[in-house]
Design a protein around this motif. Structure first.
Motif, short mmCIF file in Angstrom:
data_model
loop_
_atom_site.label_atom_id
_atom_site.label_comp_id
_atom_site.label_asym_id
_atom_site.label_seq_id
_atom_site.Cartn_x
_atom_site.Cartn_y
_atom_site.Cartn_z
N LEU A 7 0.82 -1.21 0.00
CA LEU A 7 0.00 0.00 0.00
C LEU A 7 0.86 1.25 0.00
N SER A 39 -3.96 -2.68 7.84
CA SER A 39 -5.00 -2.77 6.81
C SER A 39 -4.78 -4.02 5.95
N VAL A 167 -6.75 7.38 -0.51
CA VAL A 167 -6.38 6.25 0.35
C VAL A 167 -4.93 6.43 0.75
N MET A 284 -9.02 2.57 -6.38
CA MET A 284 -9.21 1.90 -5.09
C MET A 284 -10.46 2.39 -4.40
N ARG A 285 -11.02 1.52 -3.56
CA ARG A 285 -12.10 1.89 -2.66
C ARG A 285 -11.82 1.24 -1.31
N GLU A 286 -12.19 1.94 -0.23
CA GLU A 286 -11.96 1.40 1.12
C GLU A 286 -13.29 0.92 1.71
N ARG A 287 -13.25 -0.22 2.37
CA ARG A 287 -14.39 -0.75 3.10
C ARG A 287 -13.92 -1.18 4.49
N SER A 305 -9.39 -1.81 8.08
CA SER A 305 -9.46 -1.11 6.79
C SER A 305 -9.14 -2.09 5.67
N VAL A 307 -8.75 -2.30 1.66
CA VAL A 307 -8.62 -1.51 0.44
C VAL A 307 -8.83 -2.45 -0.75
#
Length: 394
Positions: A7, A39, A167, A284-287, A305, A307
């Motif tokens: 990351l 993460s 991110v 990217m998206r974070e959940r 977290s 990603v």
């Protein structure tokens, strides 16, 4: 190098021009790759798609105590997300029928043609500043009802909000976060004030539709109006800028496909879908899970977290044959360019229309054009990845 630094390496600015070798390394390391900051990264197509549809995955930053204010519906979970998304979509028109966006096709083409009027052979243009940025900003401002003279206000606000939305490996509050909060407050205040001016005096715009909703059960509160209007304006143009610019860059790098599209313009809608796979505007998206989730034998704990590297999934060889090749005739393009699940990008139809209009108008000019700089300078943001400038000699 160690996988737990991926990351940090992906978000490092030096990786911005070509992050795809790092994505290949991510896929090799496993469906779930734990990072030094705690993460998890997920970079394989099928796992990303499953997590995007998993109701145990939260998008709400309050899940981790990151914010105290109510976020826009893009960052809310159901059922509140569904309620606000439904209310925000009402002014676009009824589902499954031609609505406000489809009705704007002709106007989008006219805006595109107007932006290209200064183009002349032998000149240099910046595809971002001269074309890809002003097109979607003009369109979304007209949809919302923002006066043309006020459109320049949104550049600084947008830049601050996008920088805050990136991110990052560390979770600490930064100056970018503070600037983003201030920009959100200022932009929200401006849009609410503009909407209130239309209360009782509606025009044919979305802000008017919001404040003049006759059904009390369907009205947005002032806070919801501010957050929704800001979200519509930012989401309505930032990703489209990247889609258009990445498309021009890809076609100039691969003139055989540019020539193919010039000869067969009917292929353009398929080419836009392939661009959304090959060089997507959102990487990217974070959940954050609110329950234990098992992914390919790895258990991810609540509050972690996660990603989802959409751009890596789009180049997963287990899903797409020859994934590193741009192919506008590719028959199966079920990409992750607009995310997925309940948070599938609600602006996708508008982005597709704008990209088709923009690239359709530019392609005749690009045959004899050349890149002034390759790679071009990129934006700082690793999540919303695209060139900051794209100088082209016509």
């Amino acid at each position: 190098m160690e996988p737990d630094t991926l990351l940090a390496r992906i978000t490092d600015y030096t990786s911005r021009p070509y992050p795809y070798p790092l994505y290949a390394e991510l896929r090799e390391a496993g469906p779930v790759v734990r990072q030094a900051d705690g993460s998890c990264l997920v970079g394989t197509y099928h796992e990303i798609a499953a997590l995007l549809h998993d109701p145990r995955m939260s998008v709400d930053p309050r899940t981790r105590g990151e914010v105290t204010h109510k976020p826009p519906f893009l960052r809310l979970d159901d059922p509140e997300h569904h309620r606000l998304r439904t209310l925000a979509m009402r002014p676009f028109g009824p589902p499954h029928s031609p609505g406000r966006v489809d009705a704007m096709r002709g106007e989008i083409d006219r805006i595109t043609e107007g932006l290209m009027e200064p183009f002349e052979a032998g000149s240099q243009v910046d595809i971002v500043d001269d074309f890809a940025y002003p097109l979607p900003v003009t369109v979304i401002c007209r949809l919302l009802g923002v006066p043309r003279e006020d459109e320049p206000l949104f550049r600084a606000w947008s830049d601050a909000l996008v920088a805050a939305a990136d991110v990052r490996p560390e979770a600490d509050t930064t100056e970018a976060d503070k600037a983003g909060d201030q920009a959100r407050i200022e932009m929200g205040g401006y849009l609410v004030n503009l909407a209130e001016q239309r209360r009782g005096r509606p025009g044919d715009d979305m802000l008017s539709a919001f404040v003049n909703e006759p059904d009390p059960a369907l009205r947005l509160t002032q806070e919801e109006l501010a957050e929704t209007a800001v979200l519509l304006l930012i989401a309505g143009h930032e990703t489209t800028v990247n889609l258009i610019t990445n498309g021009v860059l890809t076609l100039l790098r691969q003139p055989e496909h540019l020539d193919h599209l010039r000869r067969e313009p009917a292929l353009l809608p398929r080419a836009v879908e392939e661009l959304l796979r090959y060089e997507p505007p959102v990487h990217m998206r974070e959940r954050v899970p609110h329950a234990d989730i098992e992914v390919s034998g790895t258990t991810i704990s609540p509050g972690t977290s996660v990603v989802l590297v959409l751009a890596s999934g789009n180049r997963d060889p287990k899903r797409f044959p020859d994934p590193d090749r741009f192919d506008p005739t590719r028959p199966d393009i079920e990409h992750l360019g607009f995310g997925g699940g309940i948070h599938l990008c609600y602006g996708a139809p508008l982005a597709r229309i704008e990209a088709e209009s923009a690239l359709g108008a530019l392609i005749p000019w690009l045959g004899s054009a050349r890149l002034s700089q390759d790679p071009p300078p990129y934006r700082q943001n690793a999540m919303l990845r695209g060139p900051r400038h794209l100088p082209v000699d016509l």
